[in-house]
Design a protein around this motif. Structure first.
Motif: not given
Length: 145
Positions: A67, A130-135, A137-138
């Motif tokens: 992360l 945000l979307h890239s980091y969420q992907q 992280q998931t």
């Protein structure tokens, strides 16, 4: 000496046991210093950055990912324009799964190694949508062994 007698062991065996346990404990502490655990990966990546004179693109491969950062290998046959002495900020683009949207993250290099298989770059993440980091992280949280 008392401990060796009560355990019915030789003094040299007891000393060897204590030393090996101490070394193992110290190694574990060194390994646990990372803020986020690393996950070994083999994902194709595109690196984009600027040098003093122009833009550059590199293809490479993610070797491990967390992360907080990434380790990338740029193949030996690719002329690497990233230099350890420059202020190296660059952007990476990759897909975890072919059906996903690409993950785009800005990075800053921290470590460089030249090896037989190519240039190894260790970098920390600076900024991500945000979307890239969420992907990311998931992927890392759901696929941790």
């Amino acid at each position: 000496m008392e401990m060796a007698k009560t355990r019915k062991q030789t003094m040299s065996f007891l000393i060897e046991t204590i030393l090996s346990q101490t070394i193992a404990s110290q190694q574990k502490q060194v390994e646990d210093q990372r803020k986020y655990p690393r996950k070994k990966e083999k994902i194709p990546i595109i690196i984009h950055g600027t040098s003093k004179t122009n833009y550059y693109y590199h293809s490479g491969e993610i070797q491990d990912l967390s992360l907080g950062g990434i380790r990338i290998r740029i193949p030996r046959n690719c002329k690497c324009r990233l230099r350890p002495d420059d202020d190296n900020k660059f952007e990476i683009l990759f897909k975890i799964h072919q059906s996903d949207e690409p993950i785009i993250i800005k990075c800053a290099s921290r470590r460089f190694e030249t090896r037989a298989e190519g240039t190894i770059i260790g970098a920390v993440f600076q900024e991500a949508e945000l979307h890239s980091y969420q992907q990311l992280q998931t992927h890392l949280l759901l696929n941790t062994p």
